[in-house]
Design a protein around this motif. Structure first.
Motif, PDB file in Angstrom:
ATOM      1  N   ALA A 126       0.747  -1.129   0.122  1.00 50.08           N
ATOM      2  CA  ALA A 126      -0.038  -0.076   0.015  1.00 50.08           C
ATOM      3  C   ALA A 126       0.801   1.143  -0.010  1.00 50.08           C
ATOM      4  CB  ALA A 126      -0.977   0.022   1.389  1.00 50.08           C
ATOM      5  N   ARG A 134      13.817  -7.398  -1.840  1.00 47.14           N
ATOM      6  CA  ARG A 134      14.553  -6.289  -0.921  1.00 47.14           C
ATOM      7  C   ARG A 134      13.742  -6.306   0.651  1.00 47.14           C
ATOM      8  NH1 ARG A 134      17.765  -2.532  -1.989  1.00 47.14           N
ATOM      9  NH2 ARG A 134      16.762  -0.834  -0.883  1.00 47.14           N
ATOM     10  N   PHE A 135      12.429  -6.257   0.387  1.00 45.86           N
ATOM     11  CA  PHE A 135      11.487  -6.349   1.642  1.00 45.86           C
ATOM     12  C   PHE A 135      11.762  -7.783   2.201  1.00 45.86           C
ATOM     13  CE2 PHE A 135       7.780  -7.934   3.691  1.00 45.86           C
ATOM     14  CZ  PHE A 135       7.461  -6.504   4.822  1.00 45.86           C
ATOM     15  N   LEU A 163      10.463  -0.415  11.100  1.00 39.51           N
ATOM     16  CA  LEU A 163       9.487  -0.184   9.908  1.00 39.51           C
ATOM     17  C   LEU A 163       8.337  -1.208   9.907  1.00 39.51           C
ATOM     18  CD1 LEU A 163      10.479   1.418   6.715  1.00 39.51           C
ATOM     19  CD2 LEU A 163       8.873   2.332   8.197  1.00 39.51           C
ATOM     20  N   LEU A 164       8.757  -2.683  10.388  1.00 39.71           N
ATOM     21  CA  LEU A 164       7.809  -3.718  10.547  1.00 39.71           C
ATOM     22  C   LEU A 164       7.213  -3.725  11.572  1.00 39.71           C
ATOM     23  CD1 LEU A 164       9.803  -6.913   9.494  1.00 39.71           C
ATOM     24  CD2 LEU A 164       8.037  -5.696   8.292  1.00 39.71           C
ATOM     25  N   TRP A 180      -6.352  -0.538  10.162  1.00 40.02           N
ATOM     26  CA  TRP A 180      -7.075  -0.212   8.878  1.00 40.02           C
ATOM     27  C   TRP A 180      -8.355  -0.865   9.028  1.00 40.02           C
ATOM     28  CZ3 TRP A 180      -3.921  -2.069   4.268  1.00 40.02           C
ATOM     29  CH2 TRP A 180      -2.698  -1.433   3.685  1.00 40.02           C
ATOM     30  N   THR A 220      16.266  -1.455   3.738  1.00 42.01           N
ATOM     31  CA  THR A 220      15.184  -2.207   2.855  1.00 42.01           C
ATOM     32  C   THR A 220      13.883  -1.669   3.674  1.00 42.01           C
ATOM     33  OG1 THR A 220      15.036  -4.004   4.252  1.00 42.01           O
ATOM     34  CG2 THR A 220      16.375  -4.308   2.492  1.00 42.01           C
ATOM     35  N   SER A 221      12.973  -1.896   2.655  1.00 35.98           N
ATOM     36  CA  SER A 221      11.633  -1.285   3.008  1.00 35.98           C
ATOM     37  C   SER A 221      11.002  -2.056   4.321  1.00 35.98           C
ATOM     38  CB  SER A 221      10.581  -1.384   1.773  1.00 35.98           C
ATOM     39  OG  SER A 221      10.583  -3.065   1.618  1.00 35.98           O
ATOM     40  N   ALA A 222      11.587  -3.322   4.909  1.00 42.09           N
ATOM     41  CA  ALA A 222      11.027  -3.812   5.961  1.00 42.09           C
ATOM     42  C   ALA A 222      11.877  -3.249   7.256  1.00 42.09           C
ATOM     43  CB  ALA A 222      11.438  -5.354   5.899  1.00 42.09           C
ATOM     44  N   LEU A 266      14.233   0.117   7.482  1.00 33.16           N
ATOM     45  CA  LEU A 266      14.424   1.559   7.477  1.00 33.16           C
ATOM     46  C   LEU A 266      13.651   2.218   6.291  1.00 33.16           C
ATOM     47  CD1 LEU A 266      17.861   2.498   8.736  1.00 33.16           C
ATOM     48  CD2 LEU A 266      15.649   2.328  10.179  1.00 33.16           C
ATOM     49  N   GLY A 267      13.544   1.574   5.064  1.00 32.72           N
ATOM     50  CA  GLY A 267      12.797   2.213   3.929  1.00 32.72           C
ATOM     51  C   GLY A 267      13.282   3.741   3.558  1.00 32.72           C
ATOM     52  N   HIS A 327      14.811   5.730   5.319  1.00 29.45           N
ATOM     53  CA  HIS A 327      15.080   6.840   6.477  1.00 29.45           C
ATOM     54  C   HIS A 327      16.573   6.798   7.043  1.00 29.45           C
ATOM     55  CE1 HIS A 327      11.021   8.023   6.955  1.00 29.45           C
ATOM     56  NE2 HIS A 327      10.593   6.909   6.878  1.00 29.45           N
ATOM     57  N   ASP A 342      -0.224   5.221   4.217  1.00 33.46           N
ATOM     58  CA  ASP A 342      -0.090   3.619   3.945  1.00 33.46           C
ATOM     59  C   ASP A 342      -1.732   3.238   3.878  1.00 33.46           C
ATOM     60  OD1 ASP A 342       2.539   4.196   4.025  1.00 33.46           O
ATOM     61  OD2 ASP A 342       3.056   2.435   5.287  1.00 33.46           O
ATOM     62  N   GLN A 343      -2.615   3.733   4.259  1.00 35.53           N
ATOM     63  CA  GLN A 343      -4.047   3.135   3.849  1.00 35.53           C
ATOM     64  C   GLN A 343      -3.944   2.947   2.310  1.00 35.53           C
ATOM     65  OE1 GLN A 343      -3.830   5.182   6.487  1.00 35.53           O
ATOM     66  NE2 GLN A 343      -5.231   4.447   8.202  1.00 35.53           N
ATOM     67  N   PRO A 344      -4.486   1.965   1.633  1.00 36.52           N
ATOM     68  CA  PRO A 344      -4.743   1.951   0.460  1.00 36.52           C
ATOM     69  C   PRO A 344      -5.386   3.243  -0.372  1.00 36.52           C
ATOM     70  CG  PRO A 344      -5.463  -0.141   1.390  1.00 36.52           C
ATOM     71  CD  PRO A 344      -5.435   0.982   2.488  1.00 36.52           C
ATOM     72  N   SER A 381       1.535   5.523  -5.827  1.00 36.54           N
ATOM     73  CA  SER A 381       2.240   5.681  -4.655  1.00 36.54           C
ATOM     74  C   SER A 381       3.697   5.537  -4.685  1.00 36.54           C
ATOM     75  CB  SER A 381       1.492   4.695  -3.676  1.00 36.54           C
ATOM     76  OG  SER A 381       1.761   3.379  -4.167  1.00 36.54           O
ATOM     77  N   GLY A 382       4.135   5.544  -5.768  1.00 39.82           N
ATOM     78  CA  GLY A 382       5.573   5.119  -5.843  1.00 39.82           C
ATOM     79  C   GLY A 382       6.472   6.227  -5.253  1.00 39.82           C
ATOM     80  N   ASP A 383       6.408   7.377  -5.597  1.00 41.58           N
ATOM     81  CA  ASP A 383       7.386   8.339  -5.286  1.00 41.58           C
ATOM     82  C   ASP A 383       7.002   9.296  -4.239  1.00 41.58           C
ATOM     83  OD1 ASP A 383       9.190   7.300  -7.226  1.00 41.58           O
ATOM     84  OD2 ASP A 383       7.793   8.110  -8.569  1.00 41.58           O
ATOM     85  N   ARG A 384       6.319   8.837  -3.231  1.00 43.00           N
ATOM     86  CA  ARG A 384       6.072  10.012  -2.297  1.00 43.00           C
ATOM     87  C   ARG A 384       7.258  10.133  -1.336  1.00 43.00           C
ATOM     88  NH1 ARG A 384       1.697   6.581   0.792  1.00 43.00           N
ATOM     89  NH2 ARG A 384       0.317   6.046  -0.926  1.00 43.00           N
ATOM     90  N   ARG A 419       7.625   8.544  10.863  1.00 41.40           N
ATOM     91  CA  ARG A 419       6.231   8.107  11.382  1.00 41.40           C
ATOM     92  C   ARG A 419       7.159   7.247  12.571  1.00 41.40           C
ATOM     93  NH1 ARG A 419       4.356   3.893   7.012  1.00 41.40           N
ATOM     94  NH2 ARG A 419       2.823   3.854   8.536  1.00 41.40           N
ATOM     95  N   VAL A 460      10.835   6.429  12.787  1.00 40.94           N
ATOM     96  CA  VAL A 460      11.840   6.627  11.677  1.00 40.94           C
ATOM     97  C   VAL A 460      11.652   8.111  11.053  1.00 40.94           C
ATOM     98  CG1 VAL A 460      12.223   4.257  11.417  1.00 40.94           C
ATOM     99  CG2 VAL A 460      10.541   5.369  10.327  1.00 40.94           C
TER     100      VAL A 460
END
Lengths: 224, 285
Positions: free
Chosen positions: A30, A42-43, A206-207, A217, B198-200, B202-203, B205, B233-235, B241-244, B249, B265
């Protein structure tokens, strides 16, 4: 011992409820962080070396015969947000039901009685592996693999990602799974002699943050 | 059969200069007969100069002033702070700590040991730790709390100075209360830490922080979960939503024991501090 028990334990069709969980992939999709196979990889790599390493070590320690209640407390201390503690216990309860039916063992009965709302899932899985006669390293492998197969399967549904691409992601991460399973097993096997403090405690900010955001949600496809 | 390794034959004093600096600073807070907190031990060492700050009633206050550039690779630094039963101690720092490379490529070690007795309160509020490019720091923060102790602890990490890549930073925070482990977390960022960027984790940050509050009051009812900063992050169907831009947060949530932890972060230290301050207000701290 039959090594085939490992295939059963790691099979996505083992009736332990994992299919309802995305392992953090749903909020990452999302947010635009997972949008294709490369970003999924990566995730998954990040999740594997943090939450996956901790879970693999917990499972290995349980499979090595360490006190599962001490391991359950150690899992709580390594899970700072309630959304993820609840998910771990819910999945642990479902794993417990499946494990007791598959590999009946008084040790499973005792843990189920001591934690009626569920123990942390990797602890239950490790104990189930022990009941099935599997060594600690196999338990660590099953958990490490599950750490990435869950998000990959979820991404197929969330993004309509090509299942071949998602499976290729899992194959690319094979060496990382080896490494995490070996590190987790090594730590888990030290617990009996050195105590639970030797368990890894790798965190993924982040997790943790997105798990709580996702739990709030109003509508979601996956439970976590 | 494995042969035992010979015992270490190089005590700290015999170490060559290139092995780096060894220093341990110590603070002890104690209440006297009229209930005022005194500081019978206030021993700076090496890069840690300790300044007593005038306190208008309330807790004793200490500020850690960096007396030299540290930690450098190879250094072994420690701070030990004890708030004895019934005392109240508030520790801050004058400036951020910057982990820098050393001459040998050896990692630096920095150990913080905090002990809080029955009925005592410790506020440990240092400035951020900045991991400079090429540095390698292993940090531990170990907290021992009595059952009725109170703790407010802030920890902030900034990965790289402005516009540079981060060094290697590994940090473990272990909090024990009445003999049980309440929180055990390790962060590992930079070279040698697989999956950190990685996005899990620090994404993208570069500033990460935590505010931990522990006290017997949390036993009555856990703190409610609160999202901090951007709660997106809500849909958003039909919206790319790629380049925000990166939004700071975090989340404030109860631990499994009597405490609450804010984790945040942010793209930079300033926006990180804002979120942790927001969390502190949420806890009335």
């Amino acid at each position: 011992m039959s090594r085939a028990a490992l295939l059963l334990l790691a099979d996505g069709r083992f009736p332990a409820g994992g299919h309802a969980h995305s392992g953090g992939a749903e909020p990452a999709v999302a947010a635009g962080h997972i949008k294709d196979a490369a970003t999924l990889e990566r995730f998954c790599r990040g999740r594997l070396h943090t939450a996956g390493l901790v879970a693999a070590a917990l499972a290995a320690a349980a499979a090595a015969g360490c006190d599962p209640l001490l391991l359950d407390d150690a899992a709580d201390a390594r899970t700072p947000v309630p959304a993820l503690r609840q998910v771990a216990r819910r999945l642990g309860r479902q794993m417990m039901r499946a494990a007791r039916a598959t590999w009946p063992d008084p040790a499973l009965d005792a843990l189920a009685a001591a934690r009626p709302r569920g123990a942390h899932q990797p602890v239950v899985l490790g104990l189930a592996a022990r009941s099935a006669g599997l060594p600690p390293q196999d338990a660590a492998y099953a958990v490490a693999y599950e750490t990435i197969s869950g998000p990959a399967t979820a991404a197929v549904r969330l993004l309509s990602l090509d299942p071949f691409d998602a499976t290729a992601v899992l194959a690319h991460l094979a060496a990382d799974v080896d490494r995490v399973a070996e590190q987790g097993a090594a730590a888990g096997e030290r617990v009996a002699a050195d105590g639970v403090d030797v368990l890894p405690a790798a965190s993924a900010p982040l997790l943790d943050i997105t798990a709580e955001a996702h739990a709030a949600w109003p509508v979601r496809l996956f439970a976590s | 059969m494995t042969l035992a390794l010979p015992p270490q034959t190089t005590p700290a004093t015999a170490a060559p200069p290139s092995a780096g600096l060894r220093a341990t600073a110590r603070v002890v807070a104690r209440t006297d007969a009229d209930g005022t907190t005194r500081l019978p031990v206030l021993d700076g060492d090496g890069p840690f100069a300790l300044r007593r700050v005038r306190a208008h009633g309330g807790p004793a206050r200490v500020c850690v002033v960096g007396a030299m550039s540290a930690p450098l690779g190879g250094d072994r630094l420690a701070i030990e702070v004890t708030a004895e039963a019934g005392s109240a101690l508030h520790v801050t720092a004058a400036a951020a700590t910057v982990a820098l490379p050393g001459r040998t490529g050896a990692p630096a070690h920095y150990d913080v040991r905090l002990t809080v007795g029955e009925g005592a309160r410790l506020d440990w509020l240092p400035e951020p730790l900045i991991s400079a490019a090429g540095s390698d720091l292993r940090m531990t923060t170990t907290v021992e709390l009595a059952a009725t102790a109170r703790l407010v602890l802030r920890e902030e990490q900034v990965l790289g100075r402005s516009g540079e890549p981060t060094g290697a930073l590994r940090s473990r925070l272990t909090v024990r209360r009445a003999g049980r482990t309440l929180l055990d977390q390790e962060t590992a960022y930079g070279p040698g830490a697989p999956g950190w960027d990685t996005s899990a984790v620090l994404g993208g940050h570069r500033a990460i922080g935590q505010l931990l509050v522990v006290g017997p009051e949390f036993a009555d009812g856990p703190a409610p979960v609160r999202l901090l900063g951007a709660t997106g992050d809500q849909p958003h169907r039909g919206r790319p939503s790629g380049d925000r831009p990166l939004d700071a947060r975090g989340v404030l949530a109860p631990l499994a024991g009597p405490g609450a932890l804010a984790t945040a972060v942010a793209p930079d230290a300033l926006r990180l501090r804002r979120l942790l301050d927001e969390a502190a207000r949420g806890l009335g701290g």
